[in-house]
Design a protein around this motif. Structure first.
Motif, PDB file in Angstrom:
ATOM      1  N   SER A   1       0.906  -1.228   0.158  1.00 52.64           N
ATOM      2  CA  SER A   1      -0.114  -0.012  -0.013  1.00 52.64           C
ATOM      3  C   SER A   1       0.736   1.221   0.117  1.00 52.64           C
ATOM      4  O   SER A   1       0.446   2.289  -0.257  1.00 52.64           O
ATOM      5  CB  SER A   1      -1.048  -0.021   1.320  1.00 52.64           C
ATOM      6  N   PHE A   2       2.057   1.283   0.362  1.00 50.58           N
ATOM      7  CA  PHE A   2       3.051   2.224   0.685  1.00 50.58           C
ATOM      8  C   PHE A   2       3.692   2.370  -0.839  1.00 50.58           C
ATOM      9  O   PHE A   2       4.417   3.101  -1.002  1.00 50.58           O
ATOM     10  CB  PHE A   2       3.896   2.300   1.512  1.00 50.58           C
ATOM     11  N   SER A   3       3.723   1.595  -1.826  1.00 52.37           N
ATOM     12  CA  SER A   3       4.248   1.406  -2.949  1.00 52.37           C
ATOM     13  C   SER A   3       3.899   2.293  -4.104  1.00 52.37           C
ATOM     14  O   SER A   3       2.415   2.396  -4.307  1.00 52.37           O
ATOM     15  CB  SER A   3       4.588   0.061  -3.646  1.00 52.37           C
ATOM     16  N   SER A   4       4.657   2.855  -5.057  1.00 55.37           N
ATOM     17  CA  SER A   4       4.265   3.725  -6.133  1.00 55.37           C
ATOM     18  C   SER A   4       3.733   2.645  -7.232  1.00 55.37           C
ATOM     19  O   SER A   4       2.920   2.968  -8.163  1.00 55.37           O
ATOM     20  CB  SER A   4       5.157   4.344  -6.702  1.00 55.37           C
ATOM     21  N   GLN A   5       3.831   1.155  -7.130  1.00 56.45           N
ATOM     22  CA  GLN A   5       3.556   0.341  -8.096  1.00 56.45           C
ATOM     23  C   GLN A   5       2.284  -0.493  -7.554  1.00 56.45           C
ATOM     24  O   GLN A   5       2.275  -1.608  -7.974  1.00 56.45           O
ATOM     25  CB  GLN A   5       4.409  -0.575  -8.419  1.00 56.45           C
ATOM     26  N   ARG A   6       1.368   0.289  -6.722  1.00 56.79           N
ATOM     27  CA  ARG A   6       0.195  -0.533  -5.935  1.00 56.79           C
ATOM     28  C   ARG A   6      -0.633  -1.403  -7.153  1.00 56.79           C
ATOM     29  O   ARG A   6      -0.832  -2.522  -6.825  1.00 56.79           O
ATOM     30  CB  ARG A   6      -0.707   0.474  -5.473  1.00 56.79           C
ATOM     31  N   ASP A   7      -0.837  -0.789  -8.215  1.00 57.29           N
ATOM     32  CA  ASP A   7      -1.709  -1.617  -9.133  1.00 57.29           C
ATOM     33  C   ASP A   7      -1.092  -2.827  -9.736  1.00 57.29           C
ATOM     34  O   ASP A   7      -1.893  -3.852  -9.772  1.00 57.29           O
ATOM     35  CB  ASP A   7      -2.018  -0.510 -10.441  1.00 57.29           C
ATOM     36  N   VAL A   8       0.196  -2.793 -10.128  1.00 58.47           N
ATOM     37  CA  VAL A   8       0.544  -3.878 -10.809  1.00 58.47           C
ATOM     38  C   VAL A   8       0.961  -5.099  -9.670  1.00 58.47           C
ATOM     39  O   VAL A   8       0.695  -6.084  -9.971  1.00 58.47           O
ATOM     40  CB  VAL A   8       2.144  -3.499 -11.290  1.00 58.47           C
ATOM     41  N   LEU A   9       1.596  -4.469  -8.395  1.00 61.19           N
ATOM     42  CA  LEU A   9       1.641  -5.338  -7.251  1.00 61.19           C
ATOM     43  C   LEU A   9       0.281  -5.972  -6.866  1.00 61.19           C
ATOM     44  O   LEU A   9       0.144  -7.165  -6.420  1.00 61.19           O
ATOM     45  CB  LEU A   9       2.436  -4.563  -6.192  1.00 61.19           C
ATOM     46  N   GLY A  10      -0.971  -5.235  -6.998  1.00 59.56           N
ATOM     47  CA  GLY A  10      -2.081  -5.691  -6.589  1.00 59.56           C
ATOM     48  C   GLY A  10      -2.404  -6.916  -7.574  1.00 59.56           C
ATOM     49  O   GLY A  10      -3.031  -7.899  -6.790  1.00 59.56           O
ATOM     50  N   MET A  11      -2.172  -6.885  -8.544  1.00 56.43           N
ATOM     51  CA  MET A  11      -2.557  -8.137  -9.537  1.00 56.43           C
ATOM     52  C   MET A  11      -1.750  -9.252  -9.086  1.00 56.43           C
ATOM     53  O   MET A  11      -2.263 -10.358  -9.257  1.00 56.43           O
ATOM     54  CB  MET A  11      -2.411  -7.559 -10.967  1.00 56.43           C
ATOM     55  N   LEU A  12      -0.545  -8.664  -8.901  1.00 53.40           N
ATOM     56  CA  LEU A  12       0.369 -10.068  -8.427  1.00 53.40           C
ATOM     57  C   LEU A  12      -0.006 -10.665  -7.016  1.00 53.40           C
ATOM     58  O   LEU A  12       0.134 -11.869  -6.870  1.00 53.40           O
ATOM     59  CB  LEU A  12       1.785  -9.397  -8.329  1.00 53.40           C
TER      60      LEU A  12
ATOM     61  N   TYR B   1       9.030 -23.514  12.168  1.00 60.99           N
ATOM     62  CA  TYR B   1       9.587 -23.293  10.703  1.00 60.99           C
ATOM     63  C   TYR B   1       8.401 -23.857   9.757  1.00 60.99           C
ATOM     64  O   TYR B   1       7.505 -24.514  10.112  1.00 60.99           O
ATOM     65  CB  TYR B   1      10.844 -24.165  10.539  1.00 60.99           C
ATOM     66  N   ALA B   2       8.381 -22.938   8.783  1.00 64.39           N
ATOM     67  CA  ALA B   2       7.346 -23.052   7.497  1.00 64.39           C
ATOM     68  C   ALA B   2       7.961 -22.927   6.308  1.00 64.39           C
ATOM     69  O   ALA B   2       8.976 -22.215   6.285  1.00 64.39           O
ATOM     70  CB  ALA B   2       6.266 -22.683   7.678  1.00 64.39           C
ATOM     71  N   SER B   3       7.320 -23.650   5.198  1.00 66.10           N
ATOM     72  CA  SER B   3       7.733 -23.159   3.871  1.00 66.10           C
ATOM     73  C   SER B   3       6.577 -22.708   3.264  1.00 66.10           C
ATOM     74  O   SER B   3       5.489 -23.038   3.297  1.00 66.10           O
ATOM     75  CB  SER B   3       8.239 -24.660   3.151  1.00 66.10           C
ATOM     76  N   ILE B   4       6.816 -21.565   2.169  1.00 63.79           N
ATOM     77  CA  ILE B   4       5.800 -21.088   1.329  1.00 63.79           C
ATOM     78  C   ILE B   4       6.400 -21.494  -0.142  1.00 63.79           C
ATOM     79  O   ILE B   4       7.552 -20.993  -0.444  1.00 63.79           O
ATOM     80  CB  ILE B   4       5.651 -19.655   1.515  1.00 63.79           C
ATOM     81  N   THR B   5       5.686 -22.165  -0.779  1.00 62.24           N
ATOM     82  CA  THR B   5       5.996 -22.748  -2.102  1.00 62.24           C
ATOM     83  C   THR B   5       5.254 -21.812  -3.213  1.00 62.24           C
ATOM     84  O   THR B   5       4.126 -21.356  -2.781  1.00 62.24           O
ATOM     85  CB  THR B   5       5.932 -24.270  -2.451  1.00 62.24           C
ATOM     86  N   GLY B   6       5.815 -21.880  -4.370  1.00 59.27           N
ATOM     87  CA  GLY B   6       4.958 -21.224  -5.377  1.00 59.27           C
ATOM     88  C   GLY B   6       5.016 -19.829  -5.578  1.00 59.27           C
ATOM     89  O   GLY B   6       3.961 -19.176  -6.219  1.00 59.27           O
ATOM     90  N   VAL B   7       5.908 -18.959  -5.010  1.00 59.97           N
ATOM     91  CA  VAL B   7       5.925 -17.763  -4.795  1.00 59.97           C
ATOM     92  C   VAL B   7       6.675 -17.071  -6.136  1.00 59.97           C
ATOM     93  O   VAL B   7       7.633 -17.276  -6.379  1.00 59.97           O
ATOM     94  CB  VAL B   7       6.573 -16.913  -3.601  1.00 59.97           C
ATOM     95  N   PRO B   8       5.789 -16.349  -6.619  1.00 58.34           N
ATOM     96  CA  PRO B   8       6.357 -15.691  -7.930  1.00 58.34           C
ATOM     97  C   PRO B   8       7.530 -14.999  -7.800  1.00 58.34           C
ATOM     98  O   PRO B   8       7.705 -14.060  -6.600  1.00 58.34           O
ATOM     99  CB  PRO B   8       5.294 -14.641  -8.436  1.00 58.34           C
ATOM    100  N   GLU B   9       8.791 -15.006  -8.306  1.00 58.19           N
ATOM    101  CA  GLU B   9      10.021 -14.164  -8.116  1.00 58.19           C
ATOM    102  C   GLU B   9       9.710 -12.856  -7.974  1.00 58.19           C
ATOM    103  O   GLU B   9      10.362 -12.014  -6.982  1.00 58.19           O
ATOM    104  CB  GLU B   9      10.848 -14.556  -9.210  1.00 58.19           C
ATOM    105  N   GLU B  10       8.932 -12.356  -8.621  1.00 53.71           N
ATOM    106  CA  GLU B  10       8.616 -10.763  -8.696  1.00 53.71           C
ATOM    107  C   GLU B  10       8.146 -10.327  -7.349  1.00 53.71           C
ATOM    108  O   GLU B  10       8.345  -9.068  -7.003  1.00 53.71           O
ATOM    109  CB  GLU B  10       7.582 -10.126  -9.634  1.00 53.71           C
ATOM    110  N   LEU B  11       7.474 -11.152  -6.613  1.00 54.57           N
ATOM    111  CA  LEU B  11       6.820 -10.874  -5.013  1.00 54.57           C
ATOM    112  C   LEU B  11       7.631 -11.481  -4.025  1.00 54.57           C
ATOM    113  O   LEU B  11       7.841 -10.887  -2.977  1.00 54.57           O
ATOM    114  CB  LEU B  11       5.365 -11.506  -5.024  1.00 54.57           C
ATOM    115  N   ALA B  12       8.827 -12.240  -4.402  1.00 52.97           N
ATOM    116  CA  ALA B  12       9.437 -13.145  -3.472  1.00 52.97           C
ATOM    117  C   ALA B  12      10.232 -11.925  -2.605  1.00 52.97           C
ATOM    118  O   ALA B  12      10.278 -12.251  -1.282  1.00 52.97           O
ATOM    119  CB  ALA B  12      10.440 -13.895  -3.889  1.00 52.97           C
ATOM    120  N   VAL B  13      10.854 -10.885  -2.918  1.00 52.15           N
ATOM    121  CA  VAL B  13      11.622 -10.123  -2.122  1.00 52.15           C
ATOM    122  C   VAL B  13      10.695  -9.008  -1.184  1.00 52.15           C
ATOM    123  O   VAL B  13      10.703  -9.037   0.168  1.00 52.15           O
ATOM    124  CB  VAL B  13      12.276  -9.205  -3.057  1.00 52.15           C
ATOM    125  N   ILE B  14       9.538  -8.834  -1.797  1.00 50.76           N
ATOM    126  CA  ILE B  14       8.546  -8.031  -0.863  1.00 50.76           C
ATOM    127  C   ILE B  14       7.945  -8.841   0.165  1.00 50.76           C
ATOM    128  O   ILE B  14       7.822  -8.435   1.321  1.00 50.76           O
ATOM    129  CB  ILE B  14       7.311  -7.447  -2.005  1.00 50.76           C
TER     130      ILE B  14
END
Length: 189
Positions: free
Chosen positions: A59-70, A146-159
């Motif tokens: 919500s604080f990002s300038s790319q809210r629309d693109v990230l919202g779809m992701l 400990y837990a794992s999250i699989t299938g995270v798109p690379e574009e969202l992994a850092v966020i």
């Protein structure tokens, strides 16, 4: 391309992720446990907390629309967000104790030492306990899961990884001091 993110949840206080069951007159609210009586945090609970943290971060990002779809692609869409509920591409595993620790506790039949019981009651204006207000809750002692999250798109992994630090409490009675934690990327299941 997708990525797997391993996370570590370190609790600093007792915590309670409810199972929706009770132990009769002894305990009003039990924690969720596996078949061996060991505590865990369901992946569905993690997904909701992490989704909220990522949404706040985005919500604080300038790319809210693109990230919202992701976000919708990753976490899915709930009824009300779309005409139909859709599943996301990411899968959130349950948060569990490290395997060696788990095996040692179960192997020594020491599960009962993982839990404590706390009780609360409502107090009236005169400082006297209100009738029928005594409640008891089972809590888990501070531990590391400990837990794992699989299938995270690379574009969202850092966020997603950076958003984990926004989660400071988990489970019920967070406003009463339970569930203080730190969640960060890393660790092995």
């Amino acid at each position: 391309m997708t990525k797997t993110i391993n996370i570590t949840i370190r609790f600093f206080s007792q915590w309670h992720c409810g199972s929706g069951t009770s132990a009769g007159a002894d305990v009003d609210e039990l924690v969720v446990k596996d078949k061996n009586g060991m505590p865990y945090i369901p992946g569905k609970t993690l997904k909701g907390l992490i989704r909220e943290a990522v949404e706040d971060y985005v919500s604080f990002s300038s790319q809210r629309d693109v990230l919202g779809m992701l976000l919708a692609e990753t976490f899915g869409k709930e009824l009300g967000e779309a005409p139909e509920q859709t599943a996301g591409c990411a899968h959130f595993g349950n948060a569990v104790l490290a395997e060696a620790e788990y095996e040692a506790i179960v192997g020594n039949h020491a599960q009962r030492y993982m839990y404590n019981k706390i009780t609360t009651t409502a107090i009236d204006d005169d400082g006297i306990a209100k009738d029928h207000s005594l409640r008891s809750m089972e809590v888990v002692l501070p531990c590391i899961l400990y837990a794992s999250i699989t299938g995270v798109p690379e574009e969202l992994a850092v966020i997603l990884s950076e958003s984990l630090g926004m989660i400071k409490r988990m489970g019920q009675k967070r406003n009463r001091g339970l569930g203080r934690c730190e969640i960060k990327e890393g660790g092995n299941i």
